[in-house]
Motif scaffolding. Sequence first.
Motif, PDB file in Angstrom:
ATOM      1  N   PHE A   1       0.809  -1.225   0.000  1.00 32.33           N
ATOM      2  CA  PHE A   1       0.000   0.000   0.000  1.00 32.33           C
ATOM      3  C   PHE A   1       0.843   1.276   0.000  1.00 32.33           C
ATOM      4  O   PHE A   1       0.293   2.369  -0.148  1.00 32.33           O
ATOM      5  CB  PHE A   1      -0.982  -0.019   1.182  1.00 32.33           C
ATOM      6  N   GLY A   2       2.161   1.127   0.147  1.00 25.84           N
ATOM      7  CA  GLY A   2       3.055   2.297   0.168  1.00 25.84           C
ATOM      8  C   GLY A   2       2.778   3.299  -0.954  1.00 25.84           C
ATOM      9  O   GLY A   2       2.676   4.510  -0.701  1.00 25.84           O
ATOM     10  N   PRO A   3       2.646   2.851  -2.207  1.00 24.11           N
ATOM     11  CA  PRO A   3       2.414   3.801  -3.311  1.00 24.11           C
ATOM     12  C   PRO A   3       1.077   4.540  -3.215  1.00 24.11           C
ATOM     13  O   PRO A   3       0.825   5.459  -3.984  1.00 24.11           O
ATOM     14  CB  PRO A   3       2.433   2.903  -4.558  1.00 24.11           C
ATOM     15  N   TYR A   4       0.220   4.132  -2.280  1.00 26.00           N
ATOM     16  CA  TYR A   4      -1.097   4.763  -2.144  1.00 26.00           C
ATOM     17  C   TYR A   4      -1.129   5.732  -0.961  1.00 26.00           C
ATOM     18  O   TYR A   4      -2.192   6.203  -0.560  1.00 26.00           O
ATOM     19  CB  TYR A   4      -2.187   3.679  -1.993  1.00 26.00           C
ATOM     20  N   GLN A   5       0.042   6.039  -0.410  1.00 24.00           N
ATOM     21  CA  GLN A   5       0.085   6.983   0.712  1.00 24.00           C
ATOM     22  C   GLN A   5      -0.392   8.370   0.269  1.00 24.00           C
ATOM     23  O   GLN A   5       0.014   8.856  -0.796  1.00 24.00           O
ATOM     24  CB  GLN A   5       1.513   7.116   1.249  1.00 24.00           C
ATOM     25  N   VAL A   6      -1.194   9.004   1.081  1.00 23.79           N
ATOM     26  CA  VAL A   6      -1.643  10.372   0.785  1.00 23.79           C
ATOM     27  C   VAL A   6      -0.577  11.335   1.319  1.00 23.79           C
ATOM     28  O   VAL A   6      -0.415  11.502   2.525  1.00 23.79           O
ATOM     29  CB  VAL A   6      -3.037  10.637   1.398  1.00 23.79           C
ATOM     30  N   ASN A   7       0.161  11.932   0.383  1.00 24.92           N
ATOM     31  CA  ASN A   7       1.248  12.867   0.729  1.00 24.92           C
ATOM     32  C   ASN A   7       1.166  14.075  -0.213  1.00 24.92           C
ATOM     33  O   ASN A   7       0.256  14.154  -1.043  1.00 24.92           O
ATOM     34  CB  ASN A   7       2.606  12.145   0.651  1.00 24.92           C
ATOM     35  N   GLU A   8       2.114  15.012  -0.106  1.00 20.93           N
ATOM     36  CA  GLU A   8       2.036  16.250  -0.902  1.00 20.93           C
ATOM     37  C   GLU A   8       2.085  15.950  -2.398  1.00 20.93           C
ATOM     38  O   GLU A   8       1.374  16.561  -3.192  1.00 20.93           O
ATOM     39  CB  GLU A   8       3.187  17.214  -0.582  1.00 20.93           C
ATOM     40  N   ALA A   9       2.953  15.017  -2.797  1.00 22.08           N
ATOM     41  CA  ALA A   9       3.107  14.706  -4.230  1.00 22.08           C
ATOM     42  C   ALA A   9       1.772  14.206  -4.781  1.00 22.08           C
ATOM     43  O   ALA A   9       1.338  14.603  -5.875  1.00 22.08           O
ATOM     44  CB  ALA A   9       4.197  13.653  -4.421  1.00 22.08           C
ATOM     45  N   LEU A  10       1.106  13.375  -4.005  1.00 25.32           N
ATOM     46  CA  LEU A  10      -0.171  12.828  -4.455  1.00 25.32           C
ATOM     47  C   LEU A  10      -1.243  13.924  -4.515  1.00 25.32           C
ATOM     48  O   LEU A  10      -2.003  14.025  -5.477  1.00 25.32           O
ATOM     49  CB  LEU A  10      -0.613  11.712  -3.508  1.00 25.32           C
ATOM     50  N   LEU A  11      -1.237  14.777  -3.493  1.00 24.99           N
ATOM     51  CA  LEU A  11      -2.215  15.867  -3.428  1.00 24.99           C
ATOM     52  C   LEU A  11      -2.072  16.786  -4.643  1.00 24.99           C
ATOM     53  O   LEU A  11      -3.060  17.235  -5.227  1.00 24.99           O
ATOM     54  CB  LEU A  11      -1.971  16.637  -2.130  1.00 24.99           C
ATOM     55  N   ASN A  12      -0.824  17.029  -5.048  1.00 26.73           N
ATOM     56  CA  ASN A  12      -0.564  17.918  -6.183  1.00 26.73           C
ATOM     57  C   ASN A  12      -1.083  17.360  -7.503  1.00 26.73           C
ATOM     58  O   ASN A  12      -1.278  18.108  -8.462  1.00 26.73           O
ATOM     59  CB  ASN A  12       0.942  18.194  -6.307  1.00 26.73           C
ATOM     60  N   LEU A  13      -1.316  16.065  -7.556  1.00 25.53           N
ATOM     61  CA  LEU A  13      -1.785  15.437  -8.803  1.00 25.53           C
ATOM     62  C   LEU A  13      -3.209  15.858  -9.162  1.00 25.53           C
ATOM     63  O   LEU A  13      -3.634  15.714 -10.304  1.00 25.53           O
ATOM     64  CB  LEU A  13      -1.755  13.904  -8.677  1.00 25.53           C
ATOM     65  N   SER A  14      -3.951  16.387  -8.189  1.00 25.67           N
ATOM     66  CA  SER A  14      -5.357  16.715  -8.468  1.00 25.67           C
ATOM     67  C   SER A  14      -5.469  17.948  -9.352  1.00 25.67           C
ATOM     68  O   SER A  14      -6.446  18.107 -10.081  1.00 25.67           O
ATOM     69  CB  SER A  14      -6.116  16.953  -7.164  1.00 25.67           C
ATOM     70  N   GLY A  15      -4.491  18.853  -9.269  1.00 22.64           N
ATOM     71  CA  GLY A  15      -4.541  20.074 -10.072  1.00 22.64           C
ATOM     72  C   GLY A  15      -5.559  21.078  -9.555  1.00 22.64           C
ATOM     73  O   GLY A  15      -5.949  22.002 -10.263  1.00 22.64           O
ATOM     74  N   ARG A  16      -6.031  20.909  -8.355  1.00 29.51           N
ATOM     75  CA  ARG A  16      -6.995  21.842  -7.762  1.00 29.51           C
ATOM     76  C   ARG A  16      -6.938  21.712  -6.239  1.00 29.51           C
ATOM     77  O   ARG A  16      -6.220  20.876  -5.716  1.00 29.51           O
ATOM     78  CB  ARG A  16      -8.406  21.560  -8.243  1.00 29.51           C
ATOM     79  N   ARG A  17      -7.740  22.545  -5.542  1.00 30.58           N
ATOM     80  CA  ARG A  17      -7.817  22.412  -4.084  1.00 30.58           C
ATOM     81  C   ARG A  17      -8.511  21.082  -3.765  1.00 30.58           C
ATOM     82  O   ARG A  17      -9.596  20.795  -4.280  1.00 30.58           O
ATOM     83  CB  ARG A  17      -8.612  23.567  -3.490  1.00 30.58           C
ATOM     84  N   THR A  18      -7.852  20.305  -2.924  1.00 32.64           N
ATOM     85  CA  THR A  18      -8.407  18.981  -2.590  1.00 32.64           C
ATOM     86  C   THR A  18      -8.497  18.848  -1.078  1.00 32.64           C
ATOM     87  O   THR A  18      -7.490  18.988  -0.372  1.00 32.64           O
ATOM     88  CB  THR A  18      -7.489  17.869  -3.154  1.00 32.64           C
ATOM     89  N   LEU A  19      -9.683  18.580  -0.588  1.00 32.09           N
ATOM     90  CA  LEU A  19      -9.837  18.353   0.857  1.00 32.09           C
ATOM     91  C   LEU A  19      -9.235  16.999   1.207  1.00 32.09           C
ATOM     92  O   LEU A  19      -9.405  16.027   0.476  1.00 32.09           O
ATOM     93  CB  LEU A  19     -11.313  18.329   1.258  1.00 32.09           C
ATOM     94  N   VAL A  20      -8.553  16.966   2.348  1.00 28.54           N
ATOM     95  CA  VAL A  20      -7.987  15.705   2.831  1.00 28.54           C
ATOM     96  C   VAL A  20      -8.890  15.187   3.942  1.00 28.54           C
ATOM     97  O   VAL A  20      -9.203  15.923   4.887  1.00 28.54           O
ATOM     98  CB  VAL A  20      -6.555  15.910   3.372  1.00 28.54           C
ATOM     99  N   MET A  21      -9.300  13.914   3.821  1.00 33.16           N
ATOM    100  CA  MET A  21     -10.175  13.348   4.846  1.00 33.16           C
ATOM    101  C   MET A  21      -9.619  12.027   5.360  1.00 33.16           C
ATOM    102  O   MET A  21      -8.979  11.265   4.639  1.00 33.16           O
ATOM    103  CB  MET A  21     -11.597  13.155   4.294  1.00 33.16           C
TER     104      MET A  21
END
Length: 307
Positions: free
Chosen positions: A242-262
Motif C-alpha cells: 500500500f506504500g504507493p497509495y500513501q496520501v502525501n504532498e506529491a499525491l495531493l498535487n496530482l489533483s490540479g486543484r484544491r483537494t480536501l484531505v479526509m
Amino acid sequence: MTDFLSVRDVSAEDFTTIIDMAIKIKQNPQLWSDRLKGKTLGMIFQKTSTRTRFSFEVGMTQLGGHAIFAQNQHTQLGIADMADEGKVISRYVDLIMARMTHNRDLVALADGAEVPVINGCDELYHPAQALTDLMTIKETLGHTEDVKIVYLGIANNVSNSLSMASVYSRAHFVLCVPEFDPPAIDEEQLDILRDTGYYEEIADPAVAMKGADVVYTDTWINMEYFDDPAFAEEKERRITTFGPYQVNEALLNLSGRRTLVMHCLPAHKGYEVNETVLYHPDSVAFEQAENRLHAQKALMLWLLGEL
Ligand code: CP
Ligand code: NVA
C-alpha cells in the motif's frame, strides 16, 4: 422501525435529510437540548474506540438523554444468544449502538432487538462515519453533487460505507486501491454501485487523483489486528503493497486543484497519510471527528422519530 446497520438501511432522501439536520443542529445545538429527555442509548463495544464512544455518549447527553457504555467482556453477550440479548437490552433502552467484530453478530443482535440499532463499525461497514463524512463535505464545500471523492489505500469497512453514501449524495466516488480487505468484500453492494454511474475503480493513483475535490484514506490494518502478533507478517506485506497509495504532498498535487484531505482517524502517520498532509490547511480530518457528534445527534433523533 429502522436500523442503521449499513447506509442502505435508509433511502438516499432520508440520508440527505439527516445530513441537513446535522448541519442545523451544529449551528444551533440548544434548540434540541431536551429533545431526548428520559431516553437511553445502550452502547456495546466488542472493539476499542475513541471517537465513536465519546461522540455517541456526549451526543445523547446534549440531547437531554443518557447513554450506557458496556464493554462486551463485561456483558453476557459472549455466552448468550445474540438475538436474546438484543431483545432483553431493548426492554431497557430506546436505542442501541454496537461496535461488533462480526457483522453477523450485529445482524443477530438487531434481529432480536425491538428498538433501532446503529452499527458503530464492524468488519463490513462504518455507516455512522460515512454520514459524518458526507456532512463534512457538504458543510465545507456547500454541496455534495458532482464532488469527486477519491478513496486511496485498502478497500474496507470505511470505503464500503463511504462509497454508498457518496452515490446517495450524487458525488462521484473513485476507489483507488490495490486490493480489498478480504472480510470487507460485499459483492452485492459492488454490483449496485457499478450500475449507478457515480462509481469507478481506478488502480493508478495518478489517474484517479486528476480533478479530485476530496481525497480520503484510512488505516491499512484494522484496529482488531493492529497490535496482533499473528498479523505481524501481513502488516509488513501491507506496508509494502500500500506504500504507493500513501496520501502525501506529491499525491495531493496530482489533483490540479484544491483537494480536501479526509481521514476517519485514528491515523497512522507515515503510512496511509503523512504528517504534512494530515495537518495541511485543506485537511478536514479533525472537523470530521467533531462532526461525528453532530451527525449522530441527527441520526439518533431521526431514528427515534424526533427530527
Ligand atoms: N473513526 C472512528 O470510528 O474512530 P474510533 O475508532 O476512535 O471510534
Ligand atoms: N478501518 C478502520 C476504521 C477505524 C475507525 C478499522 O476498522 O479499524
